[in-house]
Design a protein around this motif. Structure first.
Motif, short mmCIF file in Angstrom:
data_model
loop_
_atom_site.label_atom_id
_atom_site.label_comp_id
_atom_site.label_asym_id
_atom_site.label_seq_id
_atom_site.Cartn_x
_atom_site.Cartn_y
_atom_site.Cartn_z
N GLY A 29 71.03 5.98 30.02
CA GLY A 29 71.81 7.19 30.27
C GLY A 29 71.35 7.90 31.53
N ASP A 30 72.28 8.57 32.18
CA ASP A 30 71.95 9.28 33.42
C ASP A 30 71.04 10.47 33.21
OD1 ASP A 30 73.62 7.43 34.54
OD2 ASP A 30 75.19 8.85 35.16
N ASP A 31 70.86 10.88 31.94
CA ASP A 31 70.02 12.03 31.67
C ASP A 31 68.54 11.68 31.59
OD1 ASP A 31 70.61 10.57 29.37
OD2 ASP A 31 70.28 12.27 28.03
N GLU A 32 68.21 10.40 31.66
CA GLU A 32 66.79 10.01 31.69
C GLU A 32 66.29 10.08 33.13
OE1 GLU A 32 64.06 6.63 29.67
OE2 GLU A 32 65.65 5.88 30.96
N HIS A 33 65.11 10.68 33.32
CA HIS A 33 64.54 10.83 34.66
C HIS A 33 63.08 10.41 34.63
CE1 HIS A 33 67.94 13.01 36.54
NE2 HIS A 33 68.14 13.47 35.32
N THR A 34 62.83 9.13 34.80
CA THR A 34 61.46 8.65 34.89
C THR A 34 61.01 8.75 36.35
OG1 THR A 34 62.07 6.36 35.38
CG2 THR A 34 61.94 7.01 33.04
N PRO A 35 59.71 8.72 36.61
CA PRO A 35 59.25 8.74 38.01
C PRO A 35 59.86 7.63 38.84
CG PRO A 35 57.42 9.20 36.53
CD PRO A 35 58.58 8.82 35.67
N LEU A 36 59.99 6.43 38.26
CA LEU A 36 60.60 5.32 38.98
C LEU A 36 62.05 5.61 39.32
CD1 LEU A 36 60.80 2.37 39.99
CD2 LEU A 36 61.33 1.71 37.64
N GLN A 37 62.81 6.09 38.34
CA GLN A 37 64.22 6.39 38.58
C GLN A 37 64.39 7.45 39.65
OE1 GLN A 37 65.36 7.44 34.62
NE2 GLN A 37 65.67 5.33 33.95
N ASP A 38 63.54 8.47 39.62
CA ASP A 38 63.64 9.54 40.61
C ASP A 38 63.27 9.03 42.01
OD1 ASP A 38 64.44 11.34 38.70
OD2 ASP A 38 62.45 12.22 38.41
N GLU A 39 62.26 8.18 42.08
CA GLU A 39 61.84 7.64 43.37
C GLU A 39 62.95 6.77 43.98
OE1 GLU A 39 58.07 5.13 45.26
OE2 GLU A 39 58.56 4.92 43.13
N VAL A 40 63.55 5.94 43.17
CA VAL A 40 64.61 5.06 43.65
C VAL A 40 65.85 5.87 44.03
CG1 VAL A 40 66.21 3.22 42.96
CG2 VAL A 40 63.78 3.05 42.38
N ALA A 41 66.17 6.88 43.23
CA ALA A 41 67.32 7.72 43.54
C ALA A 41 67.14 8.43 44.88
CB ALA A 41 67.55 8.74 42.42
N ALA A 42 65.94 8.93 45.13
CA ALA A 42 65.67 9.61 46.39
C ALA A 42 65.81 8.65 47.58
CB ALA A 42 64.26 10.21 46.37
N ALA A 43 65.36 7.42 47.40
CA ALA A 43 65.46 6.43 48.48
C ALA A 43 66.92 6.06 48.74
CB ALA A 43 64.66 5.18 48.11
N LEU A 44 67.71 5.93 47.70
CA LEU A 44 69.13 5.62 47.88
C LEU A 44 69.87 6.78 48.53
CD1 LEU A 44 70.05 3.74 44.57
CD2 LEU A 44 69.80 2.76 46.86
N LYS A 45 69.54 7.99 48.11
CA LYS A 45 70.19 9.17 48.71
C LYS A 45 69.85 9.27 50.19
CE LYS A 45 72.75 12.88 48.25
NZ LYS A 45 72.75 13.39 49.63
N SER A 46 68.62 8.95 50.54
CA SER A 46 68.23 8.95 51.95
C SER A 46 69.06 7.93 52.73
CB SER A 46 66.75 8.63 52.09
OG SER A 46 66.37 8.52 53.46
#
Length: 242
Positions: free
Chosen positions: A48-65
């Motif tokens: 689910g999109d509501d889960e925010h693990t450190p890995l998920q957040d790190e990858v999301a930040a890299a994709l947004k960049s």
């Protein structure tokens, strides 16, 4: 400018080497591309999109960049991460694609798939897939507490690994007749997919003409990608993890 395709990274906390390889791929290659397609099983599991693990957040930040720098990003569901939703795509600046989808790739209609639906000989899996893709089941599952979903995800993963160990290799590969059927249904001579972890370029015939099927590799020890350009035919490439 080029278009890049990847799949089957199976990102998870226990495999930091894969995450590092992916982040390096974004900085060294994807940032110079016009478009990046991720064709499923990007994550080993997604509840689910509501889960925010450190890995998920790190990858999301890299994709947004990456998308902030002007690279178009498209994501497709795999059999591991089929619950990725619009919230996550909005977060990273990407677009969620249906499976299958036909895109115009520099003048050539190209069919994109994850690939699991092509493995029709695995009847048991196809029944499981149909249940998991049922919108009602997904809605009910996503309403459950996060902790409950994490337990279910672990159980499903263990069940999948146990069942796959006893299956014949050819059952877990694509069915050739299904490949031709799907390509003819969509009127294309080129197919790109992942899922099988059997990277290769296959020559075949569809619609009465020569056709090609490009299969991406999984990121266990190598970075696998397909690169296409305006004057560059699709190339299947790999590099060892650094």
């Amino acid at each position: 400018m080029t278009t890049l395709f990847i799949s089957d990274l199976h990102l998870e906390e226990e495999r930091r080497d894969i995450t590092d390889a992916f982040l390096g791929f974004l900085k060294d290659k994807a940032v110079h591309a016009e478009t990046l397609y991720i064709l499923g099983d990007f994550f080993e599991a997604w509840i689910g999109d509501d889960e925010h693990t450190p890995l998920q957040d790190e990858v999301a930040a890299a994709l947004k960049s990456l998308t902030d720098q002007g690279v178009d990003l498209f994501l497709m569901h795999g059999n591991r991460d089929f619950l990725i939703g619009e919230d996550y795509c909005n977060r990273v600046g990407g677009t969620l694609l249906n499976d299958p989808t036909v895109v115009d790739l520099y003048g050539t209609p190209t069919l994109l798939m994850h690939g699991d639906s092509l493995c029709t000989a695995d009847v048991e899996y196809q029944k499981f897939r149909a249940n998991m893709r049922n919108p009602q089941w997904q809605a009910m599952f996503l309403k459950r507490p996060l902790a409950d979903r994490q337990v279910v995800a672990r159980q499903l993963r263990e069940m999948s690994m146990a069942k796959n160990q006893g299956k014949k290799e050819d059952i877990m590969d694509v069915t050739k007749d299904e490949v031709v059927r799907v390509m003819e249904e969509h009127g294309v001579q080129r197919l790109i997919h992942g899922h099988t972890h059997r990277p290769a370029i296959h020559d075949l015939e569809a619609n009465g003409e020569p056709a090609k099927r490009f299969v991406l590799g999984d990121w266990d020890s190598h970075v696998w990608w397909i690169e296409v350009g305006p004057d560059q035919a699709p190339e299947l490439k790999k590099e060892a993890f650094r």
